[in-house]
Design a protein around this motif. Structure first.
Motif, PDB file in Angstrom:
ATOM      1  N   ASP A  76       0.843  -1.203   0.000  1.00 24.29           N
ATOM      2  CA  ASP A  76       0.000   0.000   0.000  1.00 24.29           C
ATOM      3  C   ASP A  76       0.875   1.249   0.000  1.00 24.29           C
ATOM      4  O   ASP A  76       1.213   1.758   1.052  1.00 24.29           O
ATOM      5  CB  ASP A  76      -0.904  -0.031   1.233  1.00 24.29           C
ATOM      6  N   ASP A  77       1.295   1.817  -1.146  1.00 19.93           N
ATOM      7  CA  ASP A  77       0.819   1.398  -2.461  1.00 19.93           C
ATOM      8  C   ASP A  77       2.012   1.347  -3.415  1.00 19.93           C
ATOM      9  O   ASP A  77       1.854   1.346  -4.609  1.00 19.93           O
ATOM     10  CB  ASP A  77      -0.247   2.398  -2.929  1.00 19.93           C
ATOM     11  N   LYS A  78       3.247   1.357  -2.874  1.00 19.52           N
ATOM     12  CA  LYS A  78       4.411   1.534  -3.728  1.00 19.52           C
ATOM     13  C   LYS A  78       4.608   0.371  -4.696  1.00 19.52           C
ATOM     14  O   LYS A  78       4.905   0.574  -5.876  1.00 19.52           O
ATOM     15  CB  LYS A  78       5.662   1.766  -2.883  1.00 19.52           C
ATOM     16  N   GLY A  79       4.460  -0.856  -4.210  1.00 18.34           N
ATOM     17  CA  GLY A  79       4.610  -1.996  -5.110  1.00 18.34           C
ATOM     18  C   GLY A  79       3.532  -2.034  -6.168  1.00 18.34           C
ATOM     19  O   GLY A  79       3.798  -2.300  -7.354  1.00 18.34           O
ATOM     20  N   ASN A  80       2.309  -1.737  -5.759  1.00 18.21           N
ATOM     21  CA  ASN A  80       1.190  -1.755  -6.704  1.00 18.21           C
ATOM     22  C   ASN A  80       1.270  -0.615  -7.715  1.00 18.21           C
ATOM     23  O   ASN A  80       0.898  -0.783  -8.876  1.00 18.21           O
ATOM     24  CB  ASN A  80      -0.134  -1.690  -5.933  1.00 18.21           C
ATOM     25  N   ASN A 138       3.007 -11.563  -7.342  1.00 20.90           N
ATOM     26  CA  ASN A 138       1.918 -10.645  -7.685  1.00 20.90           C
ATOM     27  C   ASN A 138       2.448  -9.306  -8.197  1.00 20.90           C
ATOM     28  O   ASN A 138       1.783  -8.641  -8.997  1.00 20.90           O
ATOM     29  CB  ASN A 138       0.998 -10.421  -6.487  1.00 20.90           C
ATOM     30  N   PHE A 139       3.644  -8.909  -7.748  1.00 21.95           N
ATOM     31  CA  PHE A 139       4.307  -7.731  -8.303  1.00 21.95           C
ATOM     32  C   PHE A 139       4.558  -7.956  -9.794  1.00 21.95           C
ATOM     33  O   PHE A 139       4.300  -7.081 -10.624  1.00 21.95           O
ATOM     34  CB  PHE A 139       5.619  -7.505  -7.550  1.00 21.95           C
ATOM     35  N   PHE A 185      -2.812  -5.429  -7.220  1.00 24.96           N
ATOM     36  CA  PHE A 185      -2.509  -6.862  -7.209  1.00 24.96           C
ATOM     37  C   PHE A 185      -1.854  -7.330  -5.920  1.00 24.96           C
ATOM     38  O   PHE A 185      -1.214  -8.369  -5.881  1.00 24.96           O
ATOM     39  CB  PHE A 185      -1.672  -7.224  -8.441  1.00 24.96           C
ATOM     40  N   GLY A 186      -2.049  -6.566  -4.847  1.00 24.18           N
ATOM     41  CA  GLY A 186      -1.724  -7.091  -3.539  1.00 24.18           C
ATOM     42  C   GLY A 186      -2.842  -8.014  -3.086  1.00 24.18           C
ATOM     43  O   GLY A 186      -3.812  -8.263  -3.809  1.00 24.18           O
ATOM     44  N   LEU A 187      -2.717  -8.523  -1.868  1.00 19.57           N
ATOM     45  CA  LEU A 187      -3.763  -9.367  -1.284  1.00 19.57           C
ATOM     46  C   LEU A 187      -4.151  -8.794   0.084  1.00 19.57           C
ATOM     47  O   LEU A 187      -3.339  -8.129   0.735  1.00 19.57           O
ATOM     48  CB  LEU A 187      -3.284 -10.812  -1.149  1.00 19.57           C
ATOM     49  N   PRO A 188      -5.372  -9.054   0.534  1.00 20.02           N
ATOM     50  CA  PRO A 188      -5.865  -8.412   1.760  1.00 20.02           C
ATOM     51  C   PRO A 188      -5.089  -8.763   3.022  1.00 20.02           C
ATOM     52  O   PRO A 188      -5.218  -8.056   4.021  1.00 20.02           O
ATOM     53  CB  PRO A 188      -7.313  -8.939   1.856  1.00 20.02           C
TER      54      PRO A 188
END
Length: 490
Positions: free
Chosen positions: A119-123, A438-439, A420-423
């Motif tokens: 949240d949220d740099k990778g996404n 997912n990245f 595309f992260g997960l909860p």
């Protein structure tokens, strides 16, 4: 190298190093001491956009906070897509609960751990890398693209409405994609088509001018805490419905199809109860748990203060009591209308010896719902089916994201939530992480989405004006588009 997939695969190790560099910047927007770091993160994003091949990259200001804009507009006749994300992060407290320092990215078991990883740099880095892969291999993008990455999302983007209004022409687009989101699970996709809105209020019950001795005055003077508790308890009836007049007046009834899609989402009530530590669930009668948190409005007491709350006993009648209240809203409720209805109702109650005052707070967001047949929505569905091998779940989130309705109002553009992260990745908590597979999947997903948007758009809008008119008329009066979508198209 001709194929963008090969480009992504060959450079994945260097992309992970880029992500590490990004995550090392402690861009905590809530802490004034870290404002220079938020600026440093903005500069990093701008440089990365330029390296990816975007044009007109610029760091702009929204209040004290930076915004990064860039574009590639070399696809005449194609739609313009605005990609949104944020590079500010949450505070790290309690820092002692982290396994590794929060701004020293660490990879364990295919996961990268750091504040902001999910949240949220990778996404938000994933679409930048997808744009780079397409531009470096094909020399162009399937559609026109604008990007807007902000540095104040974690403090509720207070300056964003004025910023978007000021830059409405620069940000003009046909649709938006938000990289701030997640999927259902590692093997199941989530296409979030709606979120609830919110309004917030403070309720004050004022009694005597000062705290009074409970022995000397008890039984003769009204207690503000008692009065406030009784007043708030009256807001729900026995069936769980809110009793405030007019509260449900503008609520849009869900369609049978919407309820069917929600019912298709897996739900294990026993597991749900165990996860949150309750013995039973509650809520409005006649609706499932998924419906209660997705398509129904709520009135929640977030906290009550008043009187003595320390150790031991202090026998007083408190002078006043306060409650923090929020209402989650659904289409077509307006935050200001609901907040005013709550204020009028509570302040109209006659309580002997007690004066009720309600203050409407500025923390508000309108509910959001994207038409199911929107080209970007359908394009996202097609890509998710390709990536996951199955239909996504069509979810309605109980939370609120103000920017989605802001884009709809100011830019006349709907937004697809496409992260595309997960909860379970601990965003806002210690040991936040992002799964590296997912990245990688997010990068591919954005490249596929832009191409699929182009295909959908060109199918919807033929090149000849007469064909466009015929196509619009035939769709408007066919079963392919429901009444709500016809109104949106009109």
């Amino acid at each position: 190298m001709a194929d963008w997939r090969d480009y992504l695969e060959e450079r994945q190790a260097s992309f992970v190093e880029d992500l590490k560099d990004f995550l090392r910047i402690p861009s905590i927007s809530a802490d004034p001491a870290h404002l220079p770091d938020v600026d440093r993160a903005a500069a990093w994003v701008a440089a990365r956009l330029q390296a990816a091949g975007l044009a007109d990259v610029e760091v702009l200001r929204a209040g004290r906070y930076p915004m990064v804009y860039g574009d590639w507009l070399g696809a005449p006749g194609q739609p313009t897509v605005l990609i949104y994300g944020h590079f500010d992060v949450q505070p790290v407290d309690p820092v002692e609960a982290w396994t590794d320092p929060p701004f020293s990215p660490t990879i364990r078991d295919g996961r990268i751990y750091a504040r902001g990883a999910s949240d949220d740099k990778g996404n938000m880095l994933a679409p930048i890398l997808a744009l780079e892969a397409l531009l470096k291999t094909h020399g162009r993008l399937p559609v026109n693209v604008k990007v807007l990455f902000e540095g104040q999302e974690e403090i509720l983007s207070p300056d964003l409405p004025d910023f978007v209004a000021l830059h409405r022409t620069r940000l003009a687009c046909d649709m938006a994609i938000s990289a701030d989101g997640w999927q259902w699970s590692a093997t199941e996709a989530d296409l979030r088509v709606g979120l609830r809105g919110i309004c917030a209020l403070e309720v004050v019950a004022q009694g005597p001018a000062t705290d009074l001795h409970a022995g000397l005055y008890g039984g003769a003077v009204a207690n503000p805490v008692h009065a406030l508790v009784a007043l708030l308890a009256s807001i729900h009836d026995a069936s769980g419905r809110v009793t405030i007049p007019g509260f449900y007046d503008d609520v849009r009834a869900p369609s049978d199809d919407e309820r069917r899609r929600l019912a298709a989402i897996p739900f294990d009530e026993a597991r749900y109860r165990r996860a949150i530590g309750v013995s039973a669930l509650a809520g409005e009668v006649g609706f499932t748990t998924r419906e209660r948190i997705g398509i129904r409005p709520t009135f929640e007491i977030n906290g009550i203060t008043g009187g003595y709350t320390g150790p031991g006993v202090k026998t007083i009648i408190p002078s006043s009591a306060r409650a923090a209240v929020t209402c989650r809203l659904v289409p077509d409720q307006a935050p200001e209308t609901v907040a005013l209805a709550v204020k009028r109702h509570l302040e109209s109650q006659r309580l002997n010896g007690i004066e009720i005052t309600v203050n409407i707070l500025p923390n508000a967001a309108s509910p959001y719902l994207i038409p199911m047949d929107h080209p970007a929505n359908r394009a996202a569905r097609d890509v998710l089916v390709t990536l996951y091998g199955r239909e996504p779940y069509y979810t309605r989130s109980g939370g609120s994201i103000p920017i989605l309705d802001l884009f709809r109002r100011e830019l006349d553009a709907y937004t697809v939530i496409y992260g595309f992260g997960l909860p379970d990745e601990n965003f806002h908590a210690p040991d936040e992480f992002l799964r590296l597979d997912n990245f990688r999947r997010g990068q591919e997903a954005y490249a596929l989405l832009l191409e699929q948007i182009r295909l959908r758009w060109n199918r919807l809008i033929p090149s000849k004006p007469v064909n466009l008119l015929v196509d619009f008329c035939s769709r408007a009066f066919s079963s392919e588009v429901d009444i709500g979508s016809r109104e949106e198209n009109a």
